[in-house]
Design an enzyme around this catalytic site. Sequence first.
Site, PDB file in Angstrom:
ATOM      1  N   CYS A 379       0.845  -1.203   0.000  1.00 28.67           N
ATOM      2  CA  CYS A 379       0.000   0.000   0.000  1.00 28.67           C
ATOM      3  C   CYS A 379       0.882   1.255   0.000  1.00 28.67           C
ATOM      4  O   CYS A 379       1.490   1.581  -1.013  1.00 28.67           O
ATOM      5  CB  CYS A 379      -0.965  -0.035   1.186  1.00 28.67           C
ATOM      6  SG  CYS A 379      -2.344   1.121   1.017  1.00 28.67           S
ATOM      7  N   HIS A 516      -3.439  -5.263  -0.028  1.00 25.19           N
ATOM      8  CA  HIS A 516      -2.985  -5.799   1.260  1.00 25.19           C
ATOM      9  C   HIS A 516      -3.019  -7.323   1.246  1.00 25.19           C
ATOM     10  O   HIS A 516      -3.997  -7.945   1.681  1.00 25.19           O
ATOM     11  CB  HIS A 516      -3.872  -5.266   2.387  1.00 25.19           C
ATOM     12  CG  HIS A 516      -3.678  -3.821   2.683  1.00 25.19           C
ATOM     13  ND1 HIS A 516      -2.809  -3.370   3.661  1.00 25.19           N
ATOM     14  CD2 HIS A 516      -4.228  -2.712   2.124  1.00 25.19           C
ATOM     15  CE1 HIS A 516      -2.832  -2.047   3.690  1.00 25.19           C
ATOM     16  NE2 HIS A 516      -3.684  -1.624   2.770  1.00 25.19           N
ATOM     17  N   GLU A 518      -1.579  -9.344   3.147  1.00 23.09           N
ATOM     18  CA  GLU A 518      -1.546  -9.932   4.493  1.00 23.09           C
ATOM     19  C   GLU A 518      -2.919 -10.380   4.978  1.00 23.09           C
ATOM     20  O   GLU A 518      -3.031 -11.284   5.826  1.00 23.09           O
ATOM     21  CB  GLU A 518      -0.941  -8.935   5.500  1.00 23.09           C
ATOM     22  CG  GLU A 518      -1.777  -7.710   5.816  1.00 23.09           C
ATOM     23  CD  GLU A 518      -1.540  -6.521   4.899  1.00 23.09           C
ATOM     24  OE1 GLU A 518      -1.813  -5.385   5.323  1.00 23.09           O
ATOM     25  OE2 GLU A 518      -1.091  -6.734   3.756  1.00 23.09           O
TER      26      GLU A 518
END
Length: 545
Positions: A379, A516, A518
Amino acid sequence: MTKNYIFITGGVVSSLGKGIAAASLGAILKARNLNITIIKLDPYINVDPGTISPIQHGEVFVTEDGAETDLDLGHYERFIHTKMTFLNNFTTGGVYSQVLKKERRGDYLGATIQVIPHITNAIKERIILCSENSNIILVEIGGTVGDIESLPFLEAIRQMAVDIGRKNVIYIHLTLVPYIATAGEIKTKPTQHSVKQLLSIGIQPDILICRSEKTVPLHERKKIALFCNVPVDAVISLKDVNSIYKIPKLLKNQKLDDYICNYFKLNVPEADLQEWEEVIYAEKNFNNTIVIGIIGKYIKLPDAYKSVMEALKHAGFKNKIKVDIQLINSQEVENKNFQILKNLNGILIPGGFGDRGIVGKLLSIQYARENHIPYFGICLGMQIAIIEFAQNVVGIKEANSTEFDPQCKYPIIDLIKNRPNNSSKNYNKIENRINLGGTMRLGSQPCKLSANSLSRKLYNQEIIIERHRHRYEVNNLLFKKIEAAGLQVTGRSQKNNVVEIIELSNHPWFLACQFHPEFTSTPRDGHPLFIDFIKSAGKHKKNFI
């Protein structure tokens, strides 16, 4: 389909790990072929956590449908293999907002709006709405019993037992049983008083989960059972462990799932926790240890980077590498203090907002690029990687983001198009922001990967779906000059051609993404980008020994 509800409250102190306990219990019940969902009720007045500082609240977990939610939903997804939605998390502020909108529309036909029944009914309606496709619904109530903020939620879950039948409801109370080292004793009195408070609200807990530094011995569990009016089999000891992935097995060994299934009269197979055994084995058995530096500005609270840290660990499991994570304040790098970066085998810059610490992040990226250290940007970490390359390689010293400098002459990063108050010069003035919350590009978006790129190789598919949370994006009109200098765009959004992934080919591993990744990593599967990043960091260590 019969629906059974399990309500989980907390007592004595906050931060006992209700979210992990709920996720772990959900994982065991899911392993018994039960259809599970988990809901988090947060007692704060914010409509959602999207505008709360990560230092106060931890990370904002973004769901597939674009909801900005509590970080516990990340644990839920990682533990029970189920995608959460906006229905799985709501706050006091969200409930009041909904009720007040109805009142303004006249939906209540002139009634006086009160906490009971209007707020409590709205809470119950949200819980029931989220439970449509599940037969076991775990509901975690944030905060601590005794907090004034939690009272409407506690009253609502008390009423649920009346509405749907006490036999279809279990109340679990997670409480602290402190170990007093000087006396060498475990103390049960705080738990007794916490249960007393819960009883004063009208809720008799069915199960007590006792968080303690050490295992709560049987004689203490019998004492708790006697004074708290629960069977001794329903007093569960949850001691401190060095890995959250051990907790499902810890609860299973005390037959918590058996107790719940017997209570609800569920005839279901035993839980097979083999996948958790494999995760625990992978965590303990590794061939190498590497150091990854997360360069950020919210490091006072590690929970601000919870999903990133977990994804790094997951990638370590897949590579048989132990990942030592160092949280580094980006402001400490601002005076070219590269000494704190010297021992790193990989550098990761996660998402963030605002200009504080940006200089340190730019210097960290330059250090990684020039010293051939694996770099992973997420990001904001992608946006400033582009700025660093533009300034130091292409020579465009004026390159910047309008988030940091609304007047910059070369806005390579700018506000997303077609947003209210789109002018960055106006948007950065607080008085011109109608609403800050809900003004970002959120949720899962499709991205097309370039052939022969590293990202295409890692994903092994052309179209990927990843989650986003950003208000600024790459300015395509100004990027061509940067791309010509060697910073490749290898992923673009299908809908509006937004730059999603960049790669630097003349570097061992330099990749950054606007999304993102994750949020979709799991302890069983990891995530392809994180897995290869850790693999590359392992190679870096071997090359520099």
